[in-house]
Design an enzyme around this catalytic site. Sequence first.
Site, PDB file in Angstrom:
ATOM      1  N   GLU A 191      -2.697   7.287  -5.122  1.00  0.00           N
ATOM      2  CA  GLU A 191      -3.012   6.592  -6.379  1.00  0.00           C
ATOM      3  C   GLU A 191      -4.466   6.729  -6.808  1.00  0.00           C
ATOM      4  OE1 GLU A 191      -1.908   2.517  -5.153  1.00  0.00           O
ATOM      5  OE2 GLU A 191      -3.990   1.948  -5.488  1.00  0.00           O
ATOM      6  N   ARG A 236       0.860  -1.188   0.000  1.00  0.00           N
ATOM      7  CA  ARG A 236       0.000   0.000   0.000  1.00  0.00           C
ATOM      8  C   ARG A 236       0.898   1.240   0.000  1.00  0.00           C
ATOM      9  NH1 ARG A 236      -3.330  -2.813  -1.611  1.00  0.00           N
ATOM     10  NH2 ARG A 236      -5.381  -3.325  -0.776  1.00  0.00           N
ATOM     11  N   HIS A 259      -0.836  -0.488  -9.827  1.00  0.00           N
ATOM     12  CA  HIS A 259      -1.528  -1.458  -8.959  1.00  0.00           C
ATOM     13  C   HIS A 259      -1.995  -2.679  -9.755  1.00  0.00           C
ATOM     14  CE1 HIS A 259      -3.537  -1.547  -4.777  1.00  0.00           C
ATOM     15  NE2 HIS A 259      -3.424  -2.776  -5.232  1.00  0.00           N
TER      16      HIS A 259
HETATM   17  P1  NAI Z   1      -1.716 -11.280   4.930  1.00  0.00           P
HETATM   18  O1  NAI Z   1      -2.767 -10.761   5.842  1.00  0.00           O
HETATM   19  O2  NAI Z   1      -1.745 -12.725   4.524  1.00  0.00           O
HETATM   20  O3  NAI Z   1      -0.267 -11.018   5.576  1.00  0.00           O
HETATM   21  C1  NAI Z   1       0.142  -9.801   6.081  1.00  0.00           C
HETATM   22  C2  NAI Z   1       1.299 -10.071   7.033  1.00  0.00           C
HETATM   23  O4  NAI Z   1       1.827  -8.804   7.432  1.00  0.00           O
HETATM   24  C3  NAI Z   1       0.889 -10.816   8.309  1.00  0.00           C
HETATM   25  O5  NAI Z   1       1.751 -11.901   8.522  1.00  0.00           O
HETATM   26  C4  NAI Z   1       1.032  -9.751   9.408  1.00  0.00           C
HETATM   27  O6  NAI Z   1       1.408 -10.308  10.660  1.00  0.00           O
HETATM   28  C5  NAI Z   1       2.126  -8.887   8.824  1.00  0.00           C
HETATM   29  N1  NAI Z   1       2.205  -7.543   9.383  1.00  0.00           N
HETATM   30  C6  NAI Z   1       1.222  -6.779   9.908  1.00  0.00           C
HETATM   31  N2  NAI Z   1       1.704  -5.565  10.279  1.00  0.00           N
HETATM   32  C7  NAI Z   1       3.030  -5.590   9.979  1.00  0.00           C
HETATM   33  C8  NAI Z   1       4.083  -4.662  10.127  1.00  0.00           C
HETATM   34  N3  NAI Z   1       3.889  -3.452  10.665  1.00  0.00           N
HETATM   35  N4  NAI Z   1       5.320  -5.004   9.706  1.00  0.00           N
HETATM   36  C9  NAI Z   1       5.545  -6.225   9.157  1.00  0.00           C
HETATM   37  N5  NAI Z   1       4.591  -7.156   8.996  1.00  0.00           N
HETATM   38  C10 NAI Z   1       3.348  -6.844   9.400  1.00  0.00           C
HETATM   39  O7  NAI Z   1      -1.740 -10.335   3.669  1.00  0.00           O
HETATM   40  P2  NAI Z   1      -1.232 -10.651   2.187  1.00  0.00           P
HETATM   41  O8  NAI Z   1      -2.277 -11.383   1.438  1.00  0.00           O
HETATM   42  O9  NAI Z   1       0.127 -11.246   2.259  1.00  0.00           O
HETATM   43  O10 NAI Z   1      -1.157  -9.194   1.564  1.00  0.00           O
HETATM   44  C11 NAI Z   1      -0.257  -8.216   2.073  1.00  0.00           C
HETATM   45  C12 NAI Z   1      -0.647  -6.862   1.514  1.00  0.00           C
HETATM   46  O11 NAI Z   1      -0.436  -6.853   0.086  1.00  0.00           O
HETATM   47  C13 NAI Z   1      -2.161  -6.517   1.646  1.00  0.00           C
HETATM   48  O12 NAI Z   1      -2.450  -5.985   2.911  1.00  0.00           O
HETATM   49  C14 NAI Z   1      -2.341  -5.499   0.562  1.00  0.00           C
HETATM   50  O13 NAI Z   1      -2.060  -4.219   1.102  1.00  0.00           O
HETATM   51  C15 NAI Z   1      -1.266  -5.868  -0.472  1.00  0.00           C
HETATM   52  N6  NAI Z   1      -1.836  -6.389  -1.720  1.00  0.00           N
HETATM   53  C16 NAI Z   1      -1.453  -5.802  -2.901  1.00  0.00           C
HETATM   54  C17 NAI Z   1      -1.940  -6.261  -4.107  1.00  0.00           C
HETATM   55  C18 NAI Z   1      -1.510  -5.652  -5.408  1.00  0.00           C
HETATM   56  O14 NAI Z   1      -2.163  -5.882  -6.438  1.00  0.00           O
HETATM   57  N7  NAI Z   1      -0.417  -4.907  -5.457  1.00  0.00           N
HETATM   58  C19 NAI Z   1      -2.917  -7.370  -4.163  1.00  0.00           C
HETATM   59  C20 NAI Z   1      -3.181  -7.964  -2.873  1.00  0.00           C
HETATM   60  C21 NAI Z   1      -2.675  -7.469  -1.707  1.00  0.00           C
END
Ligand code: NAI
Length: 328
Positions: free
Chosen positions: A261, A232, A293
């Site tokens: 964005e 993000r 994105h």
């Molecule tokens: P997820 O929920 O499976 O994993 C997120 C991880 O980040 C968790 O293990 C959590 O403990 C950890 N976390 C939380 N706060 C943190 C911090 N301050 N520092 C380090 N780690 C922290 O989420 P997922 O599916 O892996 O997605 C991650 C992010 O990717 C989403 O939140 C979204 O913002 C982004 N995303 C981007 C996309 C794109 O098209 N560019 C598509 C899908 C997701």
Amino acid sequence: MKIAIFSSCKYDHDFLKQYNTGHELTFFESTLTLKNVTLTKGFDALCLFVNDQANSEVLYALKENGVRLILLRCAGYNNVNIEVAAKTGIKVLRVPAYSPEAVAEHAMAMILTLNRKTHKAYNRIREGNFSLDGLMGFNLHNCKVALIGTGNIGKAFYRLLKGFGCRVAAYDPYPDLNLISEGLIYDNLEEVLRDAEVVSLHCPLSEENHHMINTNTLKLFKKGAMLINTSRGGLIDTQDVITSLKSGHLGYLGLDVYEQESKLFFHDLSGDIIQDDLISRLISFPNVLITSHQGFFTREAMQQIAEVTFANADAFESGISLVNEVDK
Ligand code: NAI
């Protein structure tokens, strides 16, 4: 249910129509904001994407309009005020994991492009320029990579990095025991960033980590390091990153997301004057790669998003347990 789909593009029409389980769908190209919230009158549910704004004012207006459900067709939910949604009784469901490999592979594509400059080589060759000057990269093998967030996407990305022979250190407040058994080393954020050659962000945006990459944290990176953000935009202080790029400390930047964005991404603005000076400055750097994105944008991910979105709608309608509910 009557479902209003905001921020919809042609590919959303195609996939959502194909996997619809019998709901009445209305497509709006516009992003949901307070200005156009009257459009939601008469709908049971909204289907929203990353830049639709479901802030407190919008949510109270939605409640007035009779909306009972928000179906996020994405994993992140920083654009929805979850506390206020709970107060209004509007349920928020999301698609927690749709092809995490899609985003992980896009992050890897950004690293490879920035490093080996294939985008520049492509243009050069088309102009008959076969010189190699300025195209030198570095080996990813043995490279020190900082992985921030090891959830679904971070995990998939770790496995790609391992395949390339990188040395990976991770920060996540909730370390994954399976990844530790696969050899991943966790440490605190400062230690993980210290001397990193590539830093890749895979954590959700929250109030606590807003602008986690700023002047102070950038100082910990190795000179000439690469920063990749497919998570993000708000995780990065864009002005601080520009200052670091100008000084030469940050060596490369790959962005699939950008804090402002919503006014830019997913739209064709090629005939317009871009008013956002920060993105214009970023675009001017030869060592910055920006995509709009598109990390999620594969056939497999689009299919899963559509299927899970309608499974969420059906679960809400039939009153069964809401496994993908976002609650506070
Ligand atoms: P997820 O929920 O499976 O994993 C997120 C991880 O980040 C968790 O293990 C959590 O403990 C950890 N976390 C939380 N706060 C943190 C911090 N301050 N520092 C380090 N780690 C922290 O989420 P997922 O599916 O892996 O997605 C991650 C992010 O990717 C989403 O939140 C979204 O913002 C982004 N995303 C981007 C996309 C794109 O098209 N560019 C598509 C899908 C997701």
